[in-house]
Design an enzyme around this catalytic site. Structure first.
Site, PDB file in Angstrom:
ATOM      1  N   ASP A 274       0.823  -1.212   0.000  1.00  0.00           N
ATOM      2  CA  ASP A 274       0.000   0.000   0.000  1.00  0.00           C
ATOM      3  C   ASP A 274       0.854   1.257   0.000  1.00  0.00           C
ATOM      4  O   ASP A 274       1.388   1.653   1.033  1.00  0.00           O
ATOM      5  CB  ASP A 274      -0.913  -0.042   1.237  1.00  0.00           C
ATOM      6  CG  ASP A 274      -2.013   0.999   1.187  1.00  0.00           C
ATOM      7  OD1 ASP A 274      -2.293   1.519   0.096  1.00  0.00           O
ATOM      8  OD2 ASP A 274      -2.602   1.287   2.249  1.00  0.00           O
TER       9      ASP A 274
ATOM     10  N   CYS B 267      -9.249  12.249  -0.973  1.00  0.00           N
ATOM     11  CA  CYS B 267      -7.818  12.355  -1.273  1.00  0.00           C
ATOM     12  C   CYS B 267      -7.483  13.724  -1.851  1.00  0.00           C
ATOM     13  O   CYS B 267      -8.206  14.245  -2.701  1.00  0.00           O
ATOM     14  CB  CYS B 267      -7.424  11.260  -2.260  1.00  0.00           C
ATOM     15  SG  CYS B 267      -5.652  11.163  -2.557  1.00  0.00           S
TER      16      CYS B 267
ATOM     17  N   GLY C 141      -9.694   9.838   4.761  1.00  0.00           N
ATOM     18  CA  GLY C 141      -8.614   9.382   3.913  1.00  0.00           C
ATOM     19  C   GLY C 141      -7.435   8.916   4.739  1.00  0.00           C
ATOM     20  O   GLY C 141      -7.186   9.436   5.834  1.00  0.00           O
TER      21      GLY C 141
ATOM     22  N   ARG D  32       2.274   5.140   4.282  1.00  0.00           N
ATOM     23  CA  ARG D  32       1.756   5.027   2.913  1.00  0.00           C
ATOM     24  C   ARG D  32       2.251   6.176   2.044  1.00  0.00           C
ATOM     25  O   ARG D  32       2.268   6.073   0.823  1.00  0.00           O
ATOM     26  CB  ARG D  32       0.225   5.012   2.948  1.00  0.00           C
ATOM     27  CG  ARG D  32      -0.416   4.711   1.613  1.00  0.00           C
ATOM     28  CD  ARG D  32      -1.933   4.589   1.727  1.00  0.00           C
ATOM     29  NE  ARG D  32      -2.503   4.059   0.488  1.00  0.00           N
ATOM     30  CZ  ARG D  32      -2.894   4.800  -0.542  1.00  0.00           C
ATOM     31  NH1 ARG D  32      -2.785   6.110  -0.472  1.00  0.00           N
ATOM     32  NH2 ARG D  32      -3.389   4.244  -1.625  1.00  0.00           N
TER      33      ARG D  32
ATOM     34  N   GLN E  48      -2.485  14.495   2.855  1.00  0.00           N
ATOM     35  CA  GLN E  48      -2.906  14.237   1.486  1.00  0.00           C
ATOM     36  C   GLN E  48      -4.317  13.654   1.471  1.00  0.00           C
ATOM     37  O   GLN E  48      -4.705  12.908   0.575  1.00  0.00           O
ATOM     38  CB  GLN E  48      -1.931  13.288   0.789  1.00  0.00           C
ATOM     39  CG  GLN E  48      -0.541  13.879   0.615  1.00  0.00           C
ATOM     40  CD  GLN E  48       0.381  12.980  -0.200  1.00  0.00           C
ATOM     41  OE1 GLN E  48      -0.025  12.391  -1.204  1.00  0.00           O
ATOM     42  NE2 GLN E  48       1.623  12.874   0.235  1.00  0.00           N
TER      43      GLN E  48
ATOM     44  N   GLU F 296     -26.790  17.410 -18.068  1.00  0.00           N
ATOM     45  CA  GLU F 296     -27.987  16.852 -18.675  1.00  0.00           C
ATOM     46  C   GLU F 296     -28.151  15.374 -18.341  1.00  0.00           C
ATOM     47  O   GLU F 296     -29.271  14.864 -18.232  1.00  0.00           O
ATOM     48  CB  GLU F 296     -27.901  17.029 -20.192  1.00  0.00           C
ATOM     49  CG  GLU F 296     -29.120  16.529 -20.963  1.00  0.00           C
ATOM     50  CD  GLU F 296     -28.931  16.676 -22.464  1.00  0.00           C
ATOM     51  OE1 GLU F 296     -29.682  17.454 -23.070  1.00  0.00           O
ATOM     52  OE2 GLU F 296     -28.016  16.020 -23.012  1.00  0.00           O
TER      53      GLU F 296
END
Length: 540
Positions: free
Chosen positions: A300, A357, A439, A453, A467, A526
């Site tokens: 990770d 994030c 996060g 990480r 982050q 739309e």
């Protein structure tokens, strides 16, 4: 928590194999080459993503798929897929290794529904290994971690549990813990007519000698028969030392006889993954996770192309050759190539595009997710490496687009964070039922250990650069209804595109028969709900 069943089995497929649609006894006409080349039928993915004169990267919202011919029902659409080179799933859904998304309860339920959960690493090695072990030892219909009380607890304790968890049938063990010697059971009928909440349970519980119990190793069929004969609501399961090893509830047993899509290994145990970092101590973590039974290890990192991850992947493949490894995160082919060279069995794609994030904003590095998924999928396909599209998923439409851009699976965080099975308690804000979601790059998560990480070496940063953010997501109910809803939404999307399986979607993606267009901001508006004074949006 024992999960409830998946949706009922789908009826027999209405696909007419080897029988093309006919009009007046003739096969359907085909659009001429001039019309096809004009863009009236949309464009191939190659033209959209590779022959892109505007030099733009695209998100899922930018992209729209054009319809194809339908000659099959949704029940005939095959969404089985590969997570890695060696692991197959019945549905293409993976829960993210985040501390507000995946622990053992989420992983168990994801596997029962045909997907897989990746246990987060924002905890001690022993705790993470225990979560993996709980998934692997889980038996359908058996509650292996029931709330227990001791004879010295009181009716007041039972009332608290009932208010919090909704039930009052509680085993009584000598030490008040699972694995203790079974002494009795307390039920609603034992407490209903008692006014003194300070009475100890030893005085009112149904004692051991009056209980019907099963011995360890009992099958679900045998347990069901015992419950029928005893006419009781709970059936304790004990070992040869009369220690409680499990509990079976009649209501759960009736609901949990069969999960036909469940993700299982060769030993019929549920599949589970777990994440680790790239620091030296993560080698010890990996060892503990493999010993606990992890089927796949996810390395990770927010940016997967580092010397630290390459070294970790090589170590894992050499040390544990029978355990699959997913590397990442990556968004360009050069990143993917290095990890493939190191030996990964799968790739995780996405950088800075999750709802919580802020990597792209803070670090100015990343890529729009639809473009990232297409380019990495196309590149990794040459090496037989499946990719998992991680992040940016907000709807079943986004899942369908990710898969149609080449992803084998999608990893979800915010989509699953509000379910009953995610960690944490519900709370109310402005009358809305919510759960916390954050996060792993948020300051709150980094303070618990997830900094590794984002900082790959073993140095400690004096200033943490967030982050990610912390927030809340709305209640989505139980996975037992939510995952079937997601699966059916994907099937409807593939049906409209004229493809009857993920394999066929990828075949058409790369031969140019799956067609796309880029939507303007007005077209995106739309394509959603618009022009109403107010509305209520219900998923199912």
């Amino acid at each position: 928590m024992v999960p409830s069943p998946s949706s009922p089995p789908l009826p027999t497929s209405r696909v007419r194999k080897d029988q093309p649609s006919l009009v007046k006894g003739k096969t359907l006409w085909k659009v001429d080459e001039g019309t096809l080349a004009s863009g009236a039928e949309g464009f191939s993915a190659e033209k959209v993503f590779m022959k892109n004169s505007s030099f733009m990267a695209y998100t899922y919202d930018d992209l729209i798929m054009l319809p194809g011919h339908i000659s099959f029902g949704t029940d005939g659409i095959d969404i089985t897929t590969r997570l890695t080179k060696n692991i197959r799933l019945s549905v293409p859904f993976v829960s993210s290794p985040m501390d507000t998304v995946t622990e053992d309860i989420m992983a168990i339920n994801m596997a029962l529904q045909g997907g897989i959960g990746i246990i987060h690493s924002n905890m001690s090695i022993a705790e993470q290994a225990e979560h993996v072990f709980k998934v692997k030892k889980y038996k359908n219909g058996f509650i292996t971690d029931p709330i227990c009380l001791s004879p010295k607890h009181t009716i007041k304790d039972v009332i608290k549990i009932k208010k919090k968890l909704g039930y009052s049938g509680i085993p009584i063990t000598h030490n008040g813990e699972m694995g203790g010697r079974l002494l009795g059971i307390i039920s609603n009928r034992d407490t209903s007519f008692e006014n003194d909440v300070s009475i100890q349970l030893a005085q009112i519980m149904t004692p051991r000698e009056k209980l019907t119990v099963a011995t360890e190793g009992v099958s679900l069929v045998e347990a069901n028969e015992l419950l029928k004969k005893s006419k009781k609501g709970k059936l304790p399961v004990v070992n040869t030392d009369d220690e409680l090893v499990a509990l079976i509830a009649r209501t759960d047993l009736q609901k949990n006889i069969d999960f036909p899509l469940a993700s299982k290994d060769a030993n019929k145990q549920l599949l589970v993954g777990a994440s680790i970092g790239t620091r030296p101590e993560d080698k010890e973590r990996a060892t503990a996770l493999v010993e606990a039974g992890a089927d796949v290890i996810v390395v990770d990192s927010s940016q997967g192309d580092s010397v630290y991850q390459l070294e970790m992947v090589q170590y894992l493949k050499e040390r544990f050759p029978n355990v699959d490894v997913i590397g990442g995160n990556v968004v360009v082919p050069s990143q993917a190539l290095h990890l493939i060279q190191a030996g990964v069995d799968g790739l995780r794609v996405g950088m800075g595009i999750g709802s919580i994030c802020t990597t792209q904003e803070v670090c100015a590095v990343g890529r729009a997710q639809a473009s990232a998924v297409y380019h990495i999928s196309k590149f990794a396909r040459k090496y037989g490496v499946p990719i998992c599209a991680d992040g940016g998923i907000k709807s079943t439409g986004h899942i369908t687009k990710a898969l149609s851009c080449g992803a084998s699976t999608v990893m979800m965080g915010s989509m699953l964070a509000g379910t009953d099975e995610s960690p944490g308690e519900y709370f109310y804000q402005d009358g809305v039922r919510l759960k916390k979601y954050r996060g792993m790059g948020s300051i709150e998560a980094m303070s618990k250990g997830s900094e590794k990480r984002y900082v790959w070496d073993d140095t400690t940063a004096h200033v943490k650069v967030a982050q990610g953010v912390s927030g809340a997501v709305q209640d989505k109910g139980s996975l037992r209804r939510y995952i079937p809803y997601l699966s059916q939404g994907v099937r409807h999307g593939l049906q409209d595109a004229g493809v009857s399986s993920l394999d066929q979607a990828w075949e058409k993606l790369y031969n140019g028969k799956l067609r796309f267009e880029i939507r303007s901001p007005a077209a995106q508006k739309e394509g959603g709900v618009h022009g109403l004074h107010s509305y209520q949006k219900r998923l199912y």
